[in-house]
Design an enzyme around this catalytic site. Structure first.
Site, PDB file in Angstrom:
ATOM      1  N   ASP A  83       0.932  -1.172   0.187  1.00 29.19           N
ATOM      2  CA  ASP A  83      -0.096  -0.028   0.057  1.00 29.19           C
ATOM      3  C   ASP A  83       0.857   1.130  -0.162  1.00 29.19           C
ATOM      4  OD1 ASP A  83      -2.177   1.568   0.600  1.00 29.19           O
ATOM      5  OD2 ASP A  83      -1.590   1.792   2.461  1.00 29.19           O
ATOM      6  N   ASP A  88      -0.195   5.163   0.800  1.00 32.76           N
ATOM      7  CA  ASP A  88      -0.339   5.974   1.851  1.00 32.76           C
ATOM      8  C   ASP A  88      -0.223   5.409   3.312  1.00 32.76           C
ATOM      9  OD1 ASP A  88      -1.015   8.402   0.411  1.00 32.76           O
ATOM     10  OD2 ASP A  88      -2.523   7.193  -0.299  1.00 32.76           O
ATOM     11  N   ARG A  90     -11.791   8.171  -2.478  1.00 36.51           N
ATOM     12  CA  ARG A  90     -12.029   9.529  -2.011  1.00 36.51           C
ATOM     13  C   ARG A  90     -13.509   9.988  -2.058  1.00 36.51           C
ATOM     14  NH1 ARG A  90     -10.095  12.976  -7.119  1.00 36.51           N
ATOM     15  NH2 ARG A  90      -8.083  11.906  -6.533  1.00 36.51           N
ATOM     16  N   SER A 101      -5.353   5.395  -4.062  1.00 31.95           N
ATOM     17  CA  SER A 101      -5.232   6.976  -4.340  1.00 31.95           C
ATOM     18  C   SER A 101      -4.997   6.777  -5.893  1.00 31.95           C
ATOM     19  CB  SER A 101      -4.140   7.270  -3.873  1.00 31.95           C
ATOM     20  OG  SER A 101      -3.677   8.692  -4.062  1.00 31.95           O
TER      21      SER A 101
HETATM   22  C1  BG6 Z   1      -5.837   5.652   0.180  1.00 32.09           C
HETATM   23  C2  BG6 Z   1      -5.847   6.692   1.503  1.00 32.09           C
HETATM   24  O1  BG6 Z   1      -4.426   5.453  -0.043  1.00 32.09           O
HETATM   25  O2  BG6 Z   1      -6.058   6.746  -0.691  1.00 32.09           O
HETATM   26  C3  BG6 Z   1      -7.243   7.357   1.792  1.00 32.09           C
HETATM   27  O3  BG6 Z   1      -5.561   5.954   2.537  1.00 32.09           O
HETATM   28  C4  BG6 Z   1      -7.675   8.195   0.339  1.00 32.09           C
HETATM   29  O4  BG6 Z   1      -7.307   8.132   2.758  1.00 32.09           O
HETATM   30  C5  BG6 Z   1      -7.373   7.253  -0.568  1.00 32.09           C
HETATM   31  O5  BG6 Z   1      -8.814   8.724   0.749  1.00 32.09           O
HETATM   32  C6  BG6 Z   1      -7.909   7.998  -1.976  1.00 32.09           C
HETATM   33  O6  BG6 Z   1      -6.713   8.914  -2.409  1.00 32.09           O
HETATM   34  P1  BG6 Z   1      -6.931  10.109  -3.539  1.00 32.09           P
HETATM   35  O7  BG6 Z   1      -5.528  10.609  -3.693  1.00 32.09           O
HETATM   36  O8  BG6 Z   1      -7.376   9.260  -4.781  1.00 32.09           O
HETATM   37  O9  BG6 Z   1      -8.168  11.070  -3.152  1.00 32.09           O
HETATM   38 MG    MG Z   2      -2.706   3.000   3.773  1.00 31.74          MG
END
Ligand code: BG6
Ligand code: MG
Length: 215
Positions: A10, A12, A50, A117
Site C-alpha cells: 500500500d 499511503d 475519495r 489513491s
Molecule cells: C488511500 C488513502 O491510499 O487513498 C485514503 O489511505 C484516500 O485516505 C485514498 O482517501 C484515495 O486517495 P486519492 O488521492 O485518490 O484522493
Molecule cells: Mg494506507
C-alpha cells in the site's frame, strides 16, 4: 508451504506519510462547509476511496448535498491535497521502506504498489520512487476500493503472479481485509499493527522481519 514471490505495498501510510496532507485538505474543505471533522474522523478514511471518504465526512453535515455538489466537494479537497503533496520529498518516505525494497530486489522478489489513491503517480514521482516498482496498481485502474481485493488482484496480475504467491503490506484494516479476501497474506503495519486478522504484524517496515515472511 508457499514461497512469496511478490510483495504488494500500500502507498499511503506504508511507503510514504501522507496522512497529514489528507487531513489538512479534508479539514479545509470541511471547515469551509461548516462540517465538524477531526483527526479521529480522519482515521476512518484510511484506505478508503475519495468518494467513500467524502460520504463518511458528510455523515456529520447538517444540510443535504446533491451528487453534483458532492463531486465538487471531492474535487475541491483534491485540489487542496495536490497542492500539499507537491511539497512531498524523499524525506517523507517512511522508516524501513527503502531498505525493505532494496532487500527484496536483492532476493529477486517482485515489488508492486496497490493503492486506492488516484494521486499515486504524482506521489511516487515526488518521493523519487516512480521507477522503483515492477508494477503499480492504483485508484485509476479499479472500480471497487478496499476492502474489495480488486487493486491487489490487479497488482498480482501485473506482476504475473498468483495471489497466493503474494504478500501485501497494509496500514489500513480495510486493506488487510482486502488482501485476505484476495487470497494473499497480509502484514499489518502502523494503524494495522494490532489487527488480529493480519497474517503478520509489525509497528513499521523498519521493525518487520520480511525475510521470515517470504517462506
Ligand atoms: C488511500 C488513502 O491510499 O487513498 C485514503 O489511505 C484516500 O485516505 C485514498 O482517501 C484515495 O486517495 P486519492 O488521492 O485518490 O484522493
Ligand atoms: Mg494506507
Amino acid at each position: 508451504m508457499t514461497l512469496i514471490r511478490g510483495v504488494i505495498f500500500d502507498l499511503d501510510g506504508v511507503i510514504v506519510s501522507t496522512d497529514d496532507c489528507h487531513y489538512r485538505a479534508w479539514k479545509r474543505m470541511a471547515d469551509e462547509e461548516h462540517i465538524a471533522f477531526d483527526r479521529a474522523d480522519n482515521e476512518r478514511l484510511r484506505g478508503v476511496s475519495r468518494m467513500e471518504s467524502l460520504a463518511i465526512i458528510l455523515e456529520r453535515a447538517t444540510v443535504p448535498y446533491t451528487d453534483a455538489q458532492k463531486a465538487a466537494l471531492a474535487a475541491r479537497k483534491n485540489e487542496y491535497y495536490v497542492e500539499l503533496i507537491h511539497s512531498l520529498t524523499p524525506a517523507d518516505i517512511l522508516p524501513g521502506a527503502l531498505e525493505t525494497l532494496a532487500a527484496l530486489k536483492t532476493k529477486g522478489v517482485k515489488i508492486a504498489i496497490g493503492s486506492s489513491s488516484r494521486n499515486t503517480p504524482l506521489i511516487l514521482k515526488q518521493i523519487g520512487l516512480d521507477k522503483a516498482f515492477d508494477a503499480v496498481a492504483d485508484g485509476n485502474g479499479i472500480t471497487h476500493s478496499k476492502p474489495d481485493p480488486e487493486v491487489f488482484l490487479l497488482a498480482a496480475r501485473l506482476l504475473g503472479l498468483a495471489p497466493a504467491d503474494c504478500l501485501v503490506v497494509e496500514d489500513a484494516d480495510a486493506g488487510v481485509q482486502a488482501a485476505l479476501a484476495g487470497g494473499m497474506k497480509a502484514l499489518g503495519v502502523g494503524s494495522a499493527a494490532n489487527n488480529p486478522t493480519a497474517t503478520y504484524r509489525a509497528q513499521s517496515l523498519a521493525e518487520a522481519d520480511l525475510t521470515a515472511m517470504l517462506r
